[in-house]
Design a protein around this motif. Sequence first.
Motif, PDB file in Angstrom:
ATOM      1  N   PRO A  92       5.297   5.475  48.934  1.00 38.77           N
ATOM      2  CA  PRO A  92       4.280   5.308  47.553  1.00 38.77           C
ATOM      3  C   PRO A  92       3.277   3.998  47.972  1.00 38.77           C
ATOM      4  O   PRO A  92       3.430   3.083  48.702  1.00 38.77           O
ATOM      5  N   PRO A  93       2.192   4.160  47.470  1.00 37.87           N
ATOM      6  CA  PRO A  93       1.099   2.918  47.291  1.00 37.87           C
ATOM      7  C   PRO A  93       1.522   1.740  46.946  1.00 37.87           C
ATOM      8  O   PRO A  93       2.418   1.537  46.169  1.00 37.87           O
ATOM      9  N   PRO A  94       0.734   0.610  47.579  1.00 39.38           N
ATOM     10  CA  PRO A  94       1.534  -0.757  46.899  1.00 39.38           C
ATOM     11  C   PRO A  94       0.658  -1.092  45.567  1.00 39.38           C
ATOM     12  O   PRO A  94      -0.188  -0.126  45.144  1.00 39.38           O
ATOM     13  N   GLU A  95       0.988  -1.991  44.833  1.00 37.05           N
ATOM     14  CA  GLU A  95       0.570  -2.189  43.480  1.00 37.05           C
ATOM     15  C   GLU A  95      -1.060  -2.417  43.628  1.00 37.05           C
ATOM     16  O   GLU A  95      -1.395  -3.127  44.643  1.00 37.05           O
ATOM     17  N   GLY A  96      -1.748  -1.810  42.828  1.00 39.24           N
ATOM     18  CA  GLY A  96      -3.186  -1.818  42.986  1.00 39.24           C
ATOM     19  C   GLY A  96      -3.971  -0.899  43.904  1.00 39.24           C
ATOM     20  O   GLY A  96      -5.058  -0.703  43.788  1.00 39.24           O
ATOM     21  N   GLY A  97      -3.215  -0.114  44.717  1.00 35.40           N
ATOM     22  CA  GLY A  97      -3.586   1.175  45.344  1.00 35.40           C
ATOM     23  C   GLY A  97      -3.838   0.429  46.980  1.00 35.40           C
ATOM     24  O   GLY A  97      -3.688  -0.815  47.166  1.00 35.40           O
ATOM     25  N   TYR A  98      -4.230   1.313  47.686  1.00 43.80           N
ATOM     26  CA  TYR A  98      -4.544   1.099  49.156  1.00 43.80           C
ATOM     27  C   TYR A  98      -5.677   0.444  49.174  1.00 43.80           C
ATOM     28  O   TYR A  98      -6.650   0.558  48.533  1.00 43.80           O
ATOM     29  N   THR A  99      -5.869  -0.227  50.489  1.00 40.96           N
ATOM     30  CA  THR A  99      -7.207  -1.158  50.736  1.00 40.96           C
ATOM     31  C   THR A  99      -8.093  -0.440  51.741  1.00 40.96           C
ATOM     32  O   THR A  99      -7.414   0.581  52.529  1.00 40.96           O
ATOM     33  N   LEU A 100      -9.066  -0.552  51.910  1.00 36.91           N
ATOM     34  CA  LEU A 100     -10.024   0.014  53.133  1.00 36.91           C
ATOM     35  C   LEU A 100      -9.842  -0.910  54.336  1.00 36.91           C
ATOM     36  O   LEU A 100     -10.512  -0.381  55.495  1.00 36.91           O
ATOM     37  N   ALA A 101      -9.192  -1.831  54.330  1.00 38.41           N
ATOM     38  CA  ALA A 101      -9.057  -2.834  55.379  1.00 38.41           C
ATOM     39  C   ALA A 101      -8.523  -1.956  56.644  1.00 38.41           C
ATOM     40  O   ALA A 101      -7.506  -1.085  56.592  1.00 38.41           O
ATOM     41  N   GLN A 102      -8.989  -2.326  57.840  1.00 39.77           N
ATOM     42  CA  GLN A 102      -8.439  -1.473  58.734  1.00 39.77           C
ATOM     43  C   GLN A 102      -9.052  -2.096  60.247  1.00 39.77           C
ATOM     44  O   GLN A 102      -9.390  -3.388  60.071  1.00 39.77           O
ATOM     45  N   GLU A 103      -8.498  -1.553  61.236  1.00 40.91           N
ATOM     46  CA  GLU A 103      -8.796  -2.462  62.640  1.00 40.91           C
ATOM     47  C   GLU A 103     -10.184  -3.145  62.493  1.00 40.91           C
ATOM     48  O   GLU A 103     -10.518  -4.370  63.170  1.00 40.91           O
ATOM     49  N   GLY A 104     -11.274  -2.374  62.354  1.00 41.03           N
ATOM     50  CA  GLY A 104     -12.750  -2.969  62.512  1.00 41.03           C
ATOM     51  C   GLY A 104     -13.170  -4.201  61.847  1.00 41.03           C
ATOM     52  O   GLY A 104     -13.970  -4.995  61.847  1.00 41.03           O
ATOM     53  N   SER A 105     -12.447  -4.311  60.491  1.00 44.32           N
ATOM     54  CA  SER A 105     -12.518  -5.407  59.669  1.00 44.32           C
ATOM     55  C   SER A 105     -12.382  -6.549  60.180  1.00 44.32           C
ATOM     56  O   SER A 105     -12.959  -7.662  59.574  1.00 44.32           O
ATOM     57  N   ASP A 106     -11.566  -6.648  61.218  1.00 46.50           N
ATOM     58  CA  ASP A 106     -11.287  -8.111  61.808  1.00 46.50           C
ATOM     59  C   ASP A 106     -12.523  -8.553  62.451  1.00 46.50           C
ATOM     60  O   ASP A 106     -12.914  -9.878  62.374  1.00 46.50           O
ATOM     61  N   THR A 107     -13.425  -7.834  62.919  1.00 40.97           N
ATOM     62  CA  THR A 107     -14.736  -8.046  63.707  1.00 40.97           C
ATOM     63  C   THR A 107     -15.868  -9.020  62.684  1.00 40.97           C
ATOM     64  O   THR A 107     -16.166  -9.870  63.268  1.00 40.97           O
ATOM     65  N   ILE A 108     -15.580  -8.954  61.475  1.00 44.55           N
ATOM     66  CA  ILE A 108     -16.421  -9.542  60.640  1.00 44.55           C
ATOM     67  C   ILE A 108     -15.962 -11.194  60.705  1.00 44.55           C
ATOM     68  O   ILE A 108     -16.608 -11.842  60.239  1.00 44.55           O
ATOM     69  N   PHE A 109     -14.831 -11.424  60.763  1.00 42.32           N
ATOM     70  CA  PHE A 109     -14.332 -12.759  61.041  1.00 42.32           C
ATOM     71  C   PHE A 109     -14.972 -13.485  62.136  1.00 42.32           C
ATOM     72  O   PHE A 109     -14.808 -14.830  62.057  1.00 42.32           O
ATOM     73  N   ALA A 110     -15.628 -12.866  63.060  1.00 41.96           N
ATOM     74  CA  ALA A 110     -16.407 -13.481  63.969  1.00 41.96           C
ATOM     75  C   ALA A 110     -17.570 -14.124  63.554  1.00 41.96           C
ATOM     76  O   ALA A 110     -17.908 -15.201  64.148  1.00 41.96           O
ATOM     77  N   LEU A 111     -17.979 -13.580  62.368  1.00 47.22           N
ATOM     78  CA  LEU A 111     -19.343 -14.217  61.909  1.00 47.22           C
ATOM     79  C   LEU A 111     -19.236 -15.458  61.442  1.00 47.22           C
ATOM     80  O   LEU A 111     -20.219 -16.736  61.744  1.00 47.22           O
ATOM     81  N   PRO A 112     -18.362 -16.114  60.571  1.00 44.00           N
ATOM     82  CA  PRO A 112     -18.240 -17.527  60.396  1.00 44.00           C
ATOM     83  C   PRO A 112     -18.067 -18.372  61.581  1.00 44.00           C
ATOM     84  O   PRO A 112     -18.659 -19.433  61.682  1.00 44.00           O
TER      85      PRO A 112
END
Length: 405
Positions: A92-112
């Motif tokens: 069953p999905p989590p409350e609020g539904g699934y997120t599009l977060a996936q492995e590639g999203s961590d790359t953006i944390f290099a930006l700050p």
Amino acid sequence: MRDDMAELPSGGNLRERLDQAGMRPGGWLLASDIEGPLFLGDFIAEALSACLKPAVGATDAVPSYGQILYAEGYAAFSADTGPLRRPGGGAPPPEGGYTLAQEGSDTIFALPLLLAAGADYRYLERLALRSPPTPGAPEMAEQLAAMGWQLAGITTAPQQPYRARVSVGGWLETGRVLGSPFPLMEAEAMLRRHGRWEVEIDLVRTYLDDACRLIDQHSELWLDGGIRQRHLSGAGRELLRRRFQRFYREELGISYCRRERAGRAAATLLGRIVEACSMVGDRAKAALALGLARRAGGLDRLVTMGDGANDAAMLRRARWSIGVNGPDAARAAAIGLVSDDMRHVPVLLRLIERDGRDIDAVIGRAQAELRGAALVHRGREGVSEALADAHRRMKRKLRGEFVTY
């Protein structure tokens, strides 16, 4: 301020990126990861390794401060977002539904982190331009063209530096490099325009100071063949992951939970910028590969190729796939290949095109044709620990210290 997010380079949604690729109808397509199968290195990891260190008293060692920060940040992010991702089964999905977060999203944390270190686009492009082609990759591309195949590169990394890189080589069309946005200079301009630069970059610098201090306090150093090695303890890893979670969750106010995001904005402008960036991750890679195939010769004429865990969805979704020089990729792909020369790949592709109904026949004929020059084997459940180790050794040989996933 919300309207400012429209200024950030998005690279277009998936449909726009597919249209920009300019695929020709008909024929076969090889959709490949870029880092590993096509180019060596990882310019984001290289940038972090070079730029992130204590302001005073830094100790150069392997892995570097930046490599540890990247790896432990990824581990913390994965632990946070794992329950929010759509699983393979019917849970069953989590409350609020699934997120599009996936492995590639961590790359953006290099930006700050790179903003705080003073890096810019030109610096990233210089690093990308230094990335050598994987041995045999240009010749592989020439063979594919002679066979009537099309080649596309898909990456979780920032798209523009790789487009600059392939425009120099000429053997991969720039429009067929599909990756993530990375609004480095746009983010700086936006922070300065709204008077948020000093206070928000100070948050990043404080995080970096704390994280580097934890690395120094919980590491052992020793010399190994003239190279200074660094070992971070388990307790140090846990403390570093908690500090990263506090940084992105509480200090920047970033969330990847749809329920939490509804009706609110991140507490910082930098957090809103990071949340607004639509990164290419594992599911997006698969969607791009399938979309490119539909615009070319169809799904039955698609072969995907990759070397990492974030290629697994793309490798599983295609009927024909090659996991090259990576155990996680081999366990997801139909065929595993261990090779230090990408000119061996067209051997497999010719056999797939000719004998595409029988995977064992393709593997057997490839083994006979290559005569031990490369290791070809069945993927997925056919990958033993000995085969996985052969993949690891070749990946390390080719890519050196800058290996992420």
